[in-house]
Design a protein around this motif. Structure first.
Motif, PDB file in Angstrom:
ATOM      1  N   ASP A 135       0.501  -1.303   0.237  1.00 27.65           N
ATOM      2  CA  ASP A 135      -0.289   0.045  -0.112  1.00 27.65           C
ATOM      3  C   ASP A 135       0.661   1.025  -0.007  1.00 27.65           C
ATOM      4  N   LEU A 136       2.069   1.176   0.458  1.00 27.45           N
ATOM      5  CA  LEU A 136       2.907   2.484   1.238  1.00 27.45           C
ATOM      6  C   LEU A 136       3.404   2.267  -1.028  1.00 27.45           C
ATOM      7  N   MET A 137       3.563   1.661  -1.015  1.00 28.96           N
ATOM      8  CA  MET A 137       4.115   2.205  -2.536  1.00 28.96           C
ATOM      9  C   MET A 137       3.320   2.160  -3.566  1.00 28.96           C
ATOM     10  N   GLY A 138       2.276   1.965  -3.635  1.00 27.34           N
ATOM     11  CA  GLY A 138       1.242   1.988  -4.421  1.00 27.34           C
ATOM     12  C   GLY A 138       0.403   2.856  -3.888  1.00 27.34           C
ATOM     13  N   GLY A 139       0.601   4.238  -3.092  1.00 26.35           N
ATOM     14  CA  GLY A 139       0.073   5.243  -2.903  1.00 26.35           C
ATOM     15  C   GLY A 139      -0.927   5.331  -1.914  1.00 26.35           C
ATOM     16  N   GLN A 140      -1.539   4.530  -1.659  1.00 25.84           N
ATOM     17  CA  GLN A 140      -2.747   4.175  -0.376  1.00 25.84           C
ATOM     18  C   GLN A 140      -2.211   4.446   0.521  1.00 25.84           C
ATOM     19  N   LEU A 141      -1.427   4.454   1.075  1.00 28.63           N
ATOM     20  CA  LEU A 141      -0.395   4.969   2.526  1.00 28.63           C
ATOM     21  C   LEU A 141       0.745   6.255   2.536  1.00 28.63           C
ATOM     22  N   ALA A 142       0.173   6.980   3.448  1.00 26.87           N
ATOM     23  CA  ALA A 142       1.626   8.091   2.903  1.00 26.87           C
ATOM     24  C   ALA A 142       2.313   7.280   4.114  1.00 26.87           C
ATOM     25  N   ALA A 143       2.625   6.745   4.676  1.00 28.78           N
ATOM     26  CA  ALA A 143       4.258   6.380   5.968  1.00 28.78           C
ATOM     27  C   ALA A 143       3.971   5.091   6.245  1.00 28.78           C
ATOM     28  N   TYR A 144       5.015   4.927   6.363  1.00 24.89           N
ATOM     29  CA  TYR A 144       4.808   2.698   7.127  1.00 24.89           C
ATOM     30  C   TYR A 144       5.758   2.912   8.021  1.00 24.89           C
ATOM     31  N   SER A 145       5.882   2.674   9.059  1.00 23.38           N
ATOM     32  CA  SER A 145       7.269   2.419  10.649  1.00 23.38           C
ATOM     33  C   SER A 145       7.527   0.739  10.508  1.00 23.38           C
ATOM     34  N   SER A 146       8.381   1.050  10.389  1.00 25.06           N
ATOM     35  CA  SER A 146       8.505  -0.707  10.819  1.00 25.06           C
ATOM     36  C   SER A 146      10.204  -0.608  11.027  1.00 25.06           C
ATOM     37  N   VAL A 147      11.045  -2.093  10.965  1.00 22.57           N
ATOM     38  CA  VAL A 147      12.107  -2.431  11.461  1.00 22.57           C
ATOM     39  C   VAL A 147      13.094  -2.212  10.208  1.00 22.57           C
ATOM     40  N   LEU A 148      14.158  -1.308  10.160  1.00 23.96           N
ATOM     41  CA  LEU A 148      14.883  -1.044   9.026  1.00 23.96           C
ATOM     42  C   LEU A 148      15.239  -1.439   7.863  1.00 23.96           C
ATOM     43  N   GLY A 149      15.086  -3.491   8.250  1.00 23.03           N
ATOM     44  CA  GLY A 149      15.362  -4.712   7.432  1.00 23.03           C
ATOM     45  C   GLY A 149      14.087  -4.447   6.526  1.00 23.03           C
ATOM     46  N   SER A 150      13.454  -4.604   7.372  1.00 23.66           N
ATOM     47  CA  SER A 150      11.942  -4.471   6.229  1.00 23.66           C
ATOM     48  C   SER A 150      12.257  -4.288   4.942  1.00 23.66           C
ATOM     49  N   PHE A 151      12.220  -2.441   4.918  1.00 22.61           N
ATOM     50  CA  PHE A 151      12.802  -1.755   3.481  1.00 22.61           C
ATOM     51  C   PHE A 151      13.462  -1.911   3.186  1.00 22.61           C
ATOM     52  N   LEU A 152      14.911  -2.910   2.824  1.00 16.57           N
ATOM     53  CA  LEU A 152      16.055  -2.663   2.264  1.00 16.57           C
ATOM     54  C   LEU A 152      15.803  -3.243   1.145  1.00 16.57           C
ATOM     55  N   PRO A 153      14.593  -4.061   0.611  1.00 15.94           N
ATOM     56  CA  PRO A 153      15.014  -5.177  -0.841  1.00 15.94           C
ATOM     57  C   PRO A 153      13.960  -4.032  -1.159  1.00 15.94           C
ATOM     58  N   GLN A 154      13.281  -2.889  -0.740  1.00 22.74           N
ATOM     59  CA  GLN A 154      12.137  -2.121  -1.604  1.00 22.74           C
ATOM     60  C   GLN A 154      12.951  -0.807  -2.241  1.00 22.74           C
ATOM     61  N   LEU A 155      14.143  -0.355  -1.636  1.00 21.93           N
ATOM     62  CA  LEU A 155      14.868   1.084  -1.960  1.00 21.93           C
ATOM     63  C   LEU A 155      14.994   0.586  -3.614  1.00 21.93           C
TER      64      LEU A 155
END
Length: 328
Positions: free
Chosen positions: A198-218
């Motif tokens: 949803d974050l990448m699709g623009g349905q959500l402004a921001a997302y909070s999680s552990v850093l590692g969860s974002f690394l593959p998406q960068l």
């Protein structure tokens, strides 16, 4: 005595008793054939992946075989309750983040376990939290102050997601909103995958999680990291500033630790602690953790009890300010 007061009192006893501090070196006359490592999450997540790496390396130095036993549900409460019911012989362990012991006593009216039902044995790794924004937020938003200014100007759009209501990433995001004096609407997901979609699709402004969860998406270029928690920048993202550098004292980091049933004899506790120390010191263990943005970190029984006690007192104050309960 209430659950939350019993947790704090018990942690104090762990630190003061000395039972877990200077334990004698102990070996079993014959290494057991099989041990279980409980995990309160389904297969495939970060906790499960770390558990399997720990289990692989405990084989042969702690037991002949160590199998991961996934018991997901109720935010790890099912797994913690299973540890409570297990024999205190060292053959049933739990790998868990601190939340069931440091946060849940303040957010749940009743828990299926108490502070006396488990012993902290060894920390095996630590990792920070991060906040990311996606296409729903203008490209000009590149920092936490930028995001707060945008959120104040767009209250109907200022949402943030997390992998679960009452999770540590949820509370970190709520704490940011509280400190900044802006209402950030929380959206709870069942794990990171749908929230990040949803974050990448623009349905959500921001997302909070552990850093590692974002690394593959960068690599997609559809999300931008704004901040990382902790007292210093992450070695995995050295250009990413901390919350503190941007004016917000959000210093908490997450960790995974090994626990045993509360009545486990001291020599058995020490034996697992020594085995965990050997695991954490292995170079290939560090390489495996790096895939998830995690760093090996060892603390023994006494030090881990002190860390858990400090985490509990920190969250006691934060949750009172946030006002979140499981009924919220």
């Amino acid at each position: 005595m209430s659950t939350r007061r019993r947790f704090t009192a018990h942690l104090g006893l762990l630190g003061a008793s000395g039972l877990l501090g200077a334990l004698p070196h102990a070996t079993w006359a014959q290494q057991p054939e099989l041990a279980r490592l409980l995990v309160g999450f389904p297969p495939g997540g970060s906790t499960d992946n770390v558990a399997r790496r720990v289990a692989d390396r405990l084989r042969g130095i702690y037991a002949g075989q160590v199998v991961v036993d996934n018991k997901p549900g109720a935010g790890t409460q099912i797994a913690v309750a299973a540890l409570k019911e297990a024999p205190a012989d060292g053959l049933t362990m739990l790998l868990s983040p601190p939340a069931p012991f440091s946060i849940y006593p303040f957010t749940y009216r009743k828990l299926p376990y108490g502070p006396e039902d488990q012993l902290p044995v060894a920390m095996v790794c630590s990792f920070p939290f991060a906040l990311a924004v996606g296409p729903a937020v203008p490209e000009s938003v590149r920092s936490i102050p930028d995001f707060i200014a945008w959120a104040k100007a767009n209250p109907g759009k200022a949402s943030f997601g997390s992998p679960a209501a009452g999770s540590t990433p949820h509370l970190v995001g709520s704490l940011l909103g509280l400190m900044a004096g802006v209402e950030l609407t929380h959206v709870a997901y069942r794990g990171d995958a749908p929230g990040l979609q949803d974050l990448m699709g623009g349905q959500l402004a921001a997302y909070s999680s552990v850093l590692g969860s974002f690394l593959p998406q960068l690599k997609s270029g559809r999300i931008r990291l704004l901040a990382v928690s902790g007292t210093e920048r992450s070695s995995f993202m050295p250009a990413l500033p901390t919350y503190r550098e941007q004016g917000y004292d959000i210093d908490m980091t997450e960790w995974f630790g090994l626990f045993l049933p509360g009545k486990t004899p001291a020599p058995v506790v020490q034996r697992l602690a020594e085995a965990a120390r050997a695991v954490v010191g292995q170079a290939d263990f560090a390489r495996g953790l790096a895939e998830f943005g995690m760093t090996p970190r060892y603390l023994g029984p006494r030090e881990l009890a002190a860390q858990l006690r400090a985490d509990t007192e920190m969250w006691r104050g934060h949750i009172k300010k946030i006002g979140f309960t499981s009924e919220s």
